[in-house]
Design an enzyme around this catalytic site. Structure first.
Site, PDB file in Angstrom:
ATOM      1  N   CYS A  84      29.305  80.603  58.291  1.00 11.69           N
ATOM      2  CA  CYS A  84      28.387  81.745  58.036  1.00 11.69           C
ATOM      3  C   CYS A  84      27.402  81.342  57.181  1.00 11.69           C
ATOM      4  O   CYS A  84      27.240  80.239  57.034  1.00 11.69           O
ATOM      5  CB  CYS A  84      29.081  82.932  57.494  1.00 11.69           C
ATOM      6  SG  CYS A  84      29.941  83.073  55.936  1.00 11.69           S
ATOM      7  N   ARG A 143      32.628  86.205  55.866  1.00 11.83           N
ATOM      8  CA  ARG A 143      32.623  86.068  57.239  1.00 11.83           C
ATOM      9  C   ARG A 143      33.439  84.842  57.620  1.00 11.83           C
ATOM     10  O   ARG A 143      34.717  84.923  58.356  1.00 11.83           O
ATOM     11  CB  ARG A 143      31.593  86.455  58.025  1.00 11.83           C
ATOM     12  CG  ARG A 143      30.802  87.744  58.107  1.00 11.83           C
ATOM     13  CD  ARG A 143      29.684  87.781  58.624  1.00 11.83           C
ATOM     14  NE  ARG A 143      28.737  87.056  57.866  1.00 11.83           N
ATOM     15  CZ  ARG A 143      27.447  86.829  58.129  1.00 11.83           C
ATOM     16  NH1 ARG A 143      26.852  87.365  59.152  1.00 11.83           N
ATOM     17  NH2 ARG A 143      26.368  86.231  57.293  1.00 11.83           N
ATOM     18  N   ASP A 152      45.647  84.545  81.313  1.00 11.74           N
ATOM     19  CA  ASP A 152      46.307  83.367  80.774  1.00 11.74           C
ATOM     20  C   ASP A 152      46.387  82.282  81.793  1.00 11.74           C
ATOM     21  O   ASP A 152      46.289  81.076  81.622  1.00 11.74           O
ATOM     22  CB  ASP A 152      47.615  83.878  80.151  1.00 11.74           C
ATOM     23  CG  ASP A 152      47.435  84.859  78.737  1.00 11.74           C
ATOM     24  OD1 ASP A 152      46.311  84.843  78.466  1.00 11.74           O
ATOM     25  OD2 ASP A 152      48.598  85.119  78.213  1.00 11.74           O
TER      26      ASP A 152
END
Length: 199
Positions: free
Chosen positions: A10, A16, A120
């Protein structure tokens, strides 16, 4: 075997990107195949996380106690297998720093948006075609990147960014967390499935 390295980026590396790093590390703590780090495009080396950001990390399972901000370098980016920017402006700076990393550099929310509809089983199938775990994770990252044309663009240009909450009050921190945490959880799902395929 070297760990698959994930770098989050960031601006100041105090809100962040450390939050994303710490959440991903917590979600995947039981898998030794990953190494997580973070940096900032204009970070002050050694800066600590603000209380609000540290509290968010703790709330969502992270550990902010050891964080120390780092200014991003060409070497950090070059050594990373996967780079997550917190905003599109950071992604641009990362790719300008090391252009060859363009294929493995995403904003965190962009990657989550591209992977969200993958099951998945689909992720596992992609990973299983590789000769080793690290290569399988890289194949999954490439597969997510290949979906840019199929998934298209977000409804709003800012939807791939995480708001910068620094010095903007509690509401801004809550908004940033609401954008970042679900994206980090989705990234953790994809990486977990990719790493779980036996080779």
């Amino acid at each position: 075997m070297a760990a698959f390295s994930v770098l989050t980026v960031c601006s100041g590396n105090i809100c962040r990107s450390p939050l994303a790093e710490q959440i991903l590390r917590a979600r995947l703590a039981d898998i030794p195949d990953f190494a997580f780090s973070s940096a900032g495009t204009f970070a002050g080396d050694g800066d600590r996380m603000p209380e609000e950001a540290a509290a968010l990390s703790l709330r969502f399972g992270g550990d902010p106690s050891q964080h120390s901000a780092r200014y991003i370098t060409e070497t950090m980016v070059a050594d990373a297998d996967l780079v997550f920017a917190m905003a599109r402006s950071h992604r641009r700076e990362i790719v300008e720093l090391v252009p060859r990393k363009v294929a493995v550099t995403f904003t965190l929310r962009e990657f989550a948006r591209l992977s969200r509809e993958l099951s998945d089983a689909e992720i596992a199938a992609v990973a299983s075609g590789a000769p080793a775990t690290r290569a399988g994770i890289a194949e999954v990252v490439a597969y997510v990147a290949s979906r840019k044309g199929q998934v298209g663009f977000p409804s709003s240009t800012g939807d791939d960014d995480v708001l910068d909450p620094y010095r903007r009050g509690d509401e801004a921190y809550e908004q940033a967390a609401a954008q970042l945490v679900p994206a980090a959880d989705e990234v953790a799902r994809v990486l977990r499935v990719a790493a779980s395929v036996a080779h």
